[in-house]
Design a protein around this motif. Structure first.
Motif, PDB file in Angstrom:
ATOM      1  N   ALA A  39       0.842  -1.186   0.147  1.00  0.00           N
ATOM      2  CA  ALA A  39      -0.212  -0.071   0.040  1.00  0.00           C
ATOM      3  C   ALA A  39       0.862   1.232   0.002  1.00  0.00           C
ATOM      4  CB  ALA A  39      -0.791   0.028   1.287  1.00  0.00           C
ATOM      5  N   GLU A  40       1.962   1.137   0.697  1.00  0.00           N
ATOM      6  CA  GLU A  40       2.626   2.321   0.957  1.00  0.00           C
ATOM      7  C   GLU A  40       3.462   2.647  -0.587  1.00  0.00           C
ATOM      8  OE1 GLU A  40       6.794   4.093   3.436  1.00  0.00           O
ATOM      9  OE2 GLU A  40       5.998   1.978   3.668  1.00  0.00           O
ATOM     10  N   TYR A  41       3.872   1.473  -1.121  1.00  0.00           N
ATOM     11  CA  TYR A  41       4.335   1.686  -2.774  1.00  0.00           C
ATOM     12  C   TYR A  41       3.263   2.367  -3.539  1.00  0.00           C
ATOM     13  CZ  TYR A  41       6.351   0.796  -7.112  1.00  0.00           C
ATOM     14  OH  TYR A  41       6.868   0.485  -8.444  1.00  0.00           O
ATOM     15  N   ASN A  42       2.190   1.768  -3.576  1.00  0.00           N
ATOM     16  CA  ASN A  42       1.240   2.305  -4.396  1.00  0.00           C
ATOM     17  C   ASN A  42       0.619   3.724  -3.866  1.00  0.00           C
ATOM     18  OD1 ASN A  42       0.878   0.178  -6.125  1.00  0.00           O
ATOM     19  ND2 ASN A  42      -0.395  -1.048  -4.805  1.00  0.00           N
ATOM     20  N   GLN A  43       0.699   4.163  -2.940  1.00  0.00           N
ATOM     21  CA  GLN A  43       0.535   5.491  -2.445  1.00  0.00           C
ATOM     22  C   GLN A  43       1.286   6.406  -2.942  1.00  0.00           C
ATOM     23  OE1 GLN A  43      -2.274   6.976   0.242  1.00  0.00           O
ATOM     24  NE2 GLN A  43      -1.594   8.041  -1.652  1.00  0.00           N
ATOM     25  N   MET A  44       2.809   6.113  -2.946  1.00  0.00           N
ATOM     26  CA  MET A  44       3.861   6.932  -3.840  1.00  0.00           C
ATOM     27  C   MET A  44       3.584   6.999  -5.264  1.00  0.00           C
ATOM     28  SD  MET A  44       5.166   7.976  -1.008  1.00  0.00           S
ATOM     29  CE  MET A  44       3.737   7.638   0.206  1.00  0.00           C
ATOM     30  N   LYS A  45       3.165   5.821  -5.705  1.00  0.00           N
ATOM     31  CA  LYS A  45       2.939   5.783  -7.140  1.00  0.00           C
ATOM     32  C   LYS A  45       1.677   6.953  -7.687  1.00  0.00           C
ATOM     33  CE  LYS A  45       0.898   2.299  -9.081  1.00  0.00           C
ATOM     34  NZ  LYS A  45       0.912   0.479  -9.626  1.00  0.00           N
ATOM     35  N   THR A 221       1.540  -4.307  -6.814  1.00  0.00           N
ATOM     36  CA  THR A 221       2.269  -2.943  -7.372  1.00  0.00           C
ATOM     37  C   THR A 221       2.342  -2.724  -8.805  1.00  0.00           C
ATOM     38  OG1 THR A 221       4.521  -4.189  -7.279  1.00  0.00           O
ATOM     39  CG2 THR A 221       3.683  -3.272  -5.147  1.00  0.00           C
ATOM     40  N   ILE A 222       2.090  -3.785  -9.586  1.00  0.00           N
ATOM     41  CA  ILE A 222       1.574  -3.569 -11.126  1.00  0.00           C
ATOM     42  C   ILE A 222       0.318  -3.856 -11.474  1.00  0.00           C
ATOM     43  CG2 ILE A 222       4.204  -3.862 -11.825  1.00  0.00           C
ATOM     44  CD1 ILE A 222       3.362  -6.710 -12.323  1.00  0.00           C
ATOM     45  N   GLU A 223       0.104  -3.249 -12.485  1.00  0.00           N
ATOM     46  CA  GLU A 223      -1.448  -3.458 -13.192  1.00  0.00           C
ATOM     47  C   GLU A 223      -1.352  -4.127 -14.503  1.00  0.00           C
ATOM     48  OE1 GLU A 223      -4.246  -2.757 -11.482  1.00  0.00           O
ATOM     49  OE2 GLU A 223      -3.039  -1.796  -9.749  1.00  0.00           O
ATOM     50  N   LEU A 284     -13.299  12.362  -7.085  1.00  0.00           N
ATOM     51  CA  LEU A 284     -12.651  11.546  -7.921  1.00  0.00           C
ATOM     52  C   LEU A 284     -11.018  11.581  -7.644  1.00  0.00           C
ATOM     53  CD1 LEU A 284     -14.658  11.613 -11.204  1.00  0.00           C
ATOM     54  CD2 LEU A 284     -15.162  10.478  -9.060  1.00  0.00           C
ATOM     55  N   PHE A 285     -10.343  12.742  -7.587  1.00  0.00           N
ATOM     56  CA  PHE A 285      -9.188  12.649  -7.166  1.00  0.00           C
ATOM     57  C   PHE A 285      -8.751  12.380  -5.834  1.00  0.00           C
ATOM     58  CE2 PHE A 285      -8.914  16.116 -10.712  1.00  0.00           C
ATOM     59  CZ  PHE A 285      -7.550  15.742 -11.193  1.00  0.00           C
ATOM     60  N   GLN A 286      -9.600  12.738  -4.997  1.00  0.00           N
ATOM     61  CA  GLN A 286      -9.233  12.529  -3.404  1.00  0.00           C
ATOM     62  C   GLN A 286      -9.496  10.982  -3.282  1.00  0.00           C
ATOM     63  OE1 GLN A 286     -11.224  14.985  -0.859  1.00  0.00           O
ATOM     64  NE2 GLN A 286     -10.011  14.359   0.925  1.00  0.00           N
ATOM     65  N   GLY A 287     -10.562  10.387  -3.860  1.00  0.00           N
ATOM     66  CA  GLY A 287     -10.726   8.841  -3.863  1.00  0.00           C
ATOM     67  C   GLY A 287      -9.507   7.897  -4.395  1.00  0.00           C
ATOM     68  N   LEU A 288      -9.003   8.432  -5.840  1.00  0.00           N
ATOM     69  CA  LEU A 288      -7.788   7.806  -6.071  1.00  0.00           C
ATOM     70  C   LEU A 288      -6.689   8.144  -5.226  1.00  0.00           C
ATOM     71  CD1 LEU A 288      -6.309   6.570  -8.504  1.00  0.00           C
ATOM     72  CD2 LEU A 288      -6.073   8.922  -9.440  1.00  0.00           C
ATOM     73  N   PHE A 289      -6.592   9.113  -4.534  1.00  0.00           N
ATOM     74  CA  PHE A 289      -5.363   9.444  -3.560  1.00  0.00           C
ATOM     75  C   PHE A 289      -5.464   8.373  -2.430  1.00  0.00           C
ATOM     76  CE2 PHE A 289      -3.750  11.637   0.181  1.00  0.00           C
ATOM     77  CZ  PHE A 289      -2.310  11.784  -0.413  1.00  0.00           C
ATOM     78  N   LEU A 290      -6.805   8.094  -2.144  1.00  0.00           N
ATOM     79  CA  LEU A 290      -7.021   7.395  -0.724  1.00  0.00           C
ATOM     80  C   LEU A 290      -6.950   6.037  -1.047  1.00  0.00           C
ATOM     81  CD1 LEU A 290      -9.611   9.347   1.260  1.00  0.00           C
ATOM     82  CD2 LEU A 290      -7.141   9.047   1.769  1.00  0.00           C
ATOM     83  N   ALA A 291      -7.257   5.475  -2.415  1.00  0.00           N
ATOM     84  CA  ALA A 291      -7.571   4.134  -2.850  1.00  0.00           C
ATOM     85  C   ALA A 291      -6.521   2.995  -2.218  1.00  0.00           C
ATOM     86  CB  ALA A 291      -7.568   3.868  -4.407  1.00  0.00           C
ATOM     87  N   VAL A 295      -7.943  -0.009  -0.085  1.00  0.00           N
ATOM     88  CA  VAL A 295      -7.681  -1.312  -0.691  1.00  0.00           C
ATOM     89  C   VAL A 295      -6.849  -2.141   0.359  1.00  0.00           C
ATOM     90  CG1 VAL A 295      -6.457  -2.619  -2.531  1.00  0.00           C
ATOM     91  CG2 VAL A 295      -8.102  -0.629  -3.120  1.00  0.00           C
ATOM     92  N   ALA A 296      -5.844  -1.655   0.972  1.00  0.00           N
ATOM     93  CA  ALA A 296      -5.271  -2.502   1.786  1.00  0.00           C
ATOM     94  C   ALA A 296      -6.092  -2.907   3.234  1.00  0.00           C
ATOM     95  CB  ALA A 296      -4.058  -1.515   2.762  1.00  0.00           C
ATOM     96  N   GLY A 297      -6.905  -2.135   3.618  1.00  0.00           N
ATOM     97  CA  GLY A 297      -8.049  -2.603   4.627  1.00  0.00           C
ATOM     98  C   GLY A 297      -8.884  -3.363   4.092  1.00  0.00           C
TER      99      GLY A 297
END
Length: 427
Positions: A39-45, A221-223, A284-291, A295-297
């Motif tokens: 989650a930390e990696y994806n948050q930075m991405k 970490t990849i899609e 939509l921006f903020q939701g993506l930021f929190l995603a 997702v980790a939860g």
């Protein structure tokens, strides 16, 4: 800890169920730490994509009518393209669901006489009428699109030999469903999807490979777009909306594929130039930021559910030890009353409509009555705590979501409490 146990008792969780869950949670410490690291990696991405595209509060402004020159909408699509490492993206509130986004992607890129191939067996129920597997007005079949599928092998892997045989000169698009849908097969990893895409492209390089990415975003970490998918498609009221998106879907991929989809969404000649954001951009921006964190939860909740119900002797997919490639946890109960009790427990743990008792009903697009538990802030949002399943063998519940791990945990404990009260399980 006594105060916490007392609070759970106030919510209807008996000490027996609480302590059973506590032991399982303690055993999952290392797995939860690994989820937090991803989650930390994806948050930075996601953060990097927003910074690179110079997101500003000006991008939160609303547009109406035609939506010409919607800077926020266009920047959001650039951010999605950056996150998914793709050439382009279509991210719109006018895409009302994952099924709708998939329909737009398919119908925009297929023409009469083209062949659509599913190498992952039968797709999710709501796509059957889109494709024409079940006759429906406006299906791809009505427009002359041919459909073929190759069923998975008994172990849930791709049948490469028969996939090779199925690809013909008419094969225009290959659709790959990442998640299990209403099936108890394994979910495909991004690596598996990449291997399949490479195999297909080696046989027919010009074929379009589309991945239904619903429930899979930010689990790894990849899609799929990182391993060759020409289009990656999903819903904003699932993982990437982070629980804040009130509606929407996305299509990320090759520019020509995305453009063709946009002409189907709006009109030929208009494409991505129109479509008002109606004041939804900030969500939509903020939701993506929190995603990534949300997702980790949800992943923690899925793993917790697998461990609880496997310990009680039920068949679960994935099992309690497997790597996760989506947020869905399937639990096969073998009888309808257990499935219903499970879903009623999930509903009872909801922040919205907790007092409602869900019952099976004939939902549009499904071939059997379906029971759905979803006390959500956004109707149909399955990144929020939810569970559903068709009333047919093996009477499996499909559990997903939870905007926080703590809420997902309560949902599972409440489902177990209901099963105990109905004398379906004993601890």
């Amino acid at each position: 800890m006594i105060e916490l146990e007392n609070m759970y008792q106030c919510l209807g969780i008996s000490p027996q169920v609480f302590n059973f869950g506590k032991k399982i949670e303690t055993s999952l410490k290392e797995r939860f730490e690994a989820i937090d690291a991803r989650a930390e990696y994806n948050q930075m991405k996601v953060l990097k994509a927003m910074q690179e595209n110079r997101v500003s509060d000006i991008h939160f402004a609303a547009t109406t009518g035609y939506g010409y020159n919607d800077l926020g909408r266009d920047t959001l699509e650039q951010v999605y393209a950056s996150v998914f490492h793709s050439e382009s993206a279509l991210v719109r509130p006018q895409l009302i669901s994952g099924t709708h986004a998939l329909h737009i992607a398919l119908s925009g890129n297929l023409r009469p006489g083209d062949e659509l191939l599913s190498p992952a067996g039968k797709p999710y129920d709501t796509l059957e009428e889109v494709i024409g597997i079940r006759d429906s007005v406006g299906s791809l079949k009505e427009y002359g699109v041919i459909y073929r599928q190759v069923d998975l092998l008994p172990d849930g892997t791709f049948d490469y030999e028969n996939i090779r045989k199925a690809i013909s000169q008419k094969t225009k698009l290959v659709t790959i469903q990442r998640s299990k849908g209403y099936d108890t097969r394994p979910t495909f990893s991004v690596k598996q999807i990449g291997e399949l895409i490479a195999f297909v492209k080696n046989i027919k390089p010009d074929v379009i490979c589309m991945v239904d990415n619903c429930y899979g975003e930010f689990v790894e970490t990849i899609e799929p777009s990182d391993v060759g998918a020409d289009m990656t498609v999903g819903s904003l009221i699932k993982n990437p909306g982070g629980g804040l998106a009130p509606i929407g879907g996305y299509i990320a991929g090759r520019k020509d594929c995305v453009d063709r989809a946009s002409y189907r969404l709006s009109a030929p000649g208009l494409g991505k130039e129109v479509g008002a954001s109606l004041g939804l951009n900030q969500s939509l921006f903020q939701g993506l930021f929190l995603a990534p964190t949300v997702v980790a939860g949800a992943l923690k909740g899925a793993i917790f559910a697998a461990n609880v119900y496997e310990r009680l002797g039920f068949f679960v997919v994935p099992d309690s030890r497997e790597e996760r490639h989506d947020i869905i946890q399937a639990v096969s109960f073998g009888k309808p009353e257990a499935l219903i009790a499970f879903c009623q427990g999930i509903q009872a743990a909801a922040p919205v409509d907790s007092f409602v008792s869900p019952e099976p009903w004939d939902m549009p697009g499904y071939d059997a009555p379906v029971i759905m538990a979803a006390g959500a802030f956004v109707q149909g949002s399955s990144i929020e705590l939810s569970a559903d399943g068709p009333l047919k063998p093996p009477y499996a519940a499909y559990f997903q979501g939870g905007l926080t791990w703590y809420h997902a945990k309560l949902g599972i404990l409440m489902s177990l409490q209901k099963l105990m009260e109905e004398k379906i399980v004993t601890l």
